[in-house]
Design a protein around this motif. Structure first.
Motif, mmCIF file in Angstrom:
data_model
loop_
_atom_site.group_PDB
_atom_site.id
_atom_site.type_symbol
_atom_site.label_atom_id
_atom_site.label_comp_id
_atom_site.label_asym_id
_atom_site.label_seq_id
_atom_site.Cartn_x
_atom_site.Cartn_y
_atom_site.Cartn_z
ATOM 1 N N ARG A 183 -18.358 -38.953 -40.636
ATOM 2 C CA ARG A 183 -17.892 -39.399 -41.861
ATOM 3 C C ARG A 183 -17.193 -38.342 -42.836
ATOM 4 O O ARG A 183 -17.312 -37.781 -43.726
ATOM 5 N N SER A 184 -15.912 -38.094 -41.865
ATOM 6 C CA SER A 184 -15.208 -36.808 -42.443
ATOM 7 C C SER A 184 -14.532 -37.215 -43.839
ATOM 8 O O SER A 184 -14.131 -36.164 -44.525
ATOM 9 N N GLU A 185 -14.026 -38.277 -44.096
ATOM 10 C CA GLU A 185 -13.699 -38.582 -45.441
ATOM 11 C C GLU A 185 -14.546 -38.321 -46.563
ATOM 12 O O GLU A 185 -14.093 -37.653 -47.531
ATOM 13 N N GLU A 186 -15.780 -38.930 -46.347
ATOM 14 C CA GLU A 186 -16.759 -38.621 -47.117
ATOM 15 C C GLU A 186 -17.055 -37.211 -47.452
ATOM 16 O O GLU A 186 -17.282 -36.517 -48.352
ATOM 17 N N GLN A 198 -15.213 -34.978 -49.463
ATOM 18 C CA GLN A 198 -15.544 -34.945 -51.075
ATOM 19 C C GLN A 198 -16.895 -34.736 -51.286
ATOM 20 O O GLN A 198 -17.174 -34.879 -52.304
#
Length: 68
Positions: free
Chosen positions: A18-21, A24
């Motif tokens: 879950r690199s995008e999450e 953030q």
């Protein structure tokens, strides 16, 4: 009053895949099958993770990004 550890310190909190999450400051809560912020308050399903060092580093990284 004692301060409770944030969600990131729970074994059910994961950023794997879950690199995008994660960028953030969010991860996946396997306990409730939802996305959660690293600094959310722990819930009744909280189970302290054994791998605390990388979790603390993740928290510190995102704590520094937050506006004061």
């Amino acid at each position: 009053m004692s301060q409770h550890p944030p969600c990131v310190m729970c074994s059910k909190f994961s950023i794997v895949g879950r690199s995008e999450e994660a960028a953030q400051g969010r991860g996946y809560c396997a306990g409730f099958d939802k996305v959660a912020a690293w600094d959310d308050q722990p819930c009744v399903l909280f189970l302290r993770a054994r791998d605390e060092a990388p979790r603390r580093a993740f928290a510190e990284k995102h704590q520094q990004k937050e506006p004061a």
